[in-house]
Design a protein around this motif. Sequence first.
Motif, PDB file in Angstrom:
ATOM      1  N   CYS A 255      -2.083   0.977   2.482  1.00  0.00           N
ATOM      2  CA  CYS A 255      -2.341   0.214   1.254  1.00  0.00           C
ATOM      3  C   CYS A 255      -3.764   0.481   0.775  1.00  0.00           C
ATOM      4  O   CYS A 255      -4.688   0.657   1.569  1.00  0.00           O
ATOM      5  CB  CYS A 255      -2.142  -1.282   1.504  1.00  0.00           C
ATOM      6  SG  CYS A 255      -2.376  -2.291   0.022  1.00  0.00           S
TER       7      CYS A 255
ATOM      8  N   THR B 261      -5.807  -1.510  -0.272  1.00  0.00           N
ATOM      9  CA  THR B 261      -6.730  -2.562   0.170  1.00  0.00           C
ATOM     10  C   THR B 261      -7.368  -2.253   1.514  1.00  0.00           C
ATOM     11  O   THR B 261      -8.395  -2.840   1.854  1.00  0.00           O
ATOM     12  CB  THR B 261      -6.007  -3.922   0.260  1.00  0.00           C
ATOM     13  OG1 THR B 261      -4.944  -3.824   1.201  1.00  0.00           O
ATOM     14  CG2 THR B 261      -5.474  -4.357  -1.093  1.00  0.00           C
TER      15      THR B 261
ATOM     16  N   TYR C 162      -0.191  -4.305  -4.497  1.00  0.00           N
ATOM     17  CA  TYR C 162      -0.422  -2.864  -4.567  1.00  0.00           C
ATOM     18  C   TYR C 162       0.660  -2.036  -3.881  1.00  0.00           C
ATOM     19  O   TYR C 162       1.043  -0.986  -4.377  1.00  0.00           O
ATOM     20  CB  TYR C 162      -1.777  -2.533  -3.950  1.00  0.00           C
ATOM     21  CG  TYR C 162      -2.893  -3.315  -4.577  1.00  0.00           C
ATOM     22  CD1 TYR C 162      -3.376  -3.000  -5.841  1.00  0.00           C
ATOM     23  CD2 TYR C 162      -3.455  -4.404  -3.919  1.00  0.00           C
ATOM     24  CE1 TYR C 162      -4.390  -3.741  -6.434  1.00  0.00           C
ATOM     25  CE2 TYR C 162      -4.472  -5.143  -4.493  1.00  0.00           C
ATOM     26  CZ  TYR C 162      -4.939  -4.811  -5.748  1.00  0.00           C
ATOM     27  OH  TYR C 162      -5.930  -5.552  -6.328  1.00  0.00           O
ATOM     28  N   CYS C 163       1.150  -2.478  -2.719  1.00  0.00           N
ATOM     29  CA  CYS C 163       2.088  -1.644  -1.957  1.00  0.00           C
ATOM     30  C   CYS C 163       3.439  -2.309  -1.705  1.00  0.00           C
ATOM     31  O   CYS C 163       4.312  -1.703  -1.083  1.00  0.00           O
ATOM     32  CB  CYS C 163       1.459  -1.226  -0.630  1.00  0.00           C
ATOM     33  SG  CYS C 163       1.288  -2.573   0.564  1.00  0.00           S
TER      34      CYS C 163
END
Length: 139
Positions: free
Chosen positions: A107, A109, A132-133
């Motif tokens: 990810c 992050t 995000y993922c």
Amino acid sequence: MLNIDSIENGIVIDHITAGRGMRVYELLELDKLDTCVAIIKNAKSNKFGRKDIIKIEGVLNIDLDVLGFIDNNATVCTILNGRLVEKKKPTLPEKLVNIVSCKNPRCITSIEDVDQVFYLCDEKAHRYRCKYCEQEYKK
């Protein structure tokens, strides 16, 4: 029997599911407060059998999103001059920002300095997914 005094001004977080009081304490960052905080674990409850309670002297607001994420069965009672002036019940937040972290090593992050954002995807199961993922957050 243990006796904890009532508070004059502050907040009482009541009906926390037994065993979740310390998690509430950590995520609300109550350790950073310069005030009296009482954590009562496994108190008797007619409604739930057992419950945790947190009393915070002098503080009059807390992050209801964090509390709703941890335990949306809890109640937040605001006390002024020794009297209950407001009672709130937190709800599951639609969006969590920097409350939990994504565990997916691929990810964005995990390599970039961006906010950890999760969205509620299943209210009944209390499931959240990374913005995000799409990785599901597991407690």
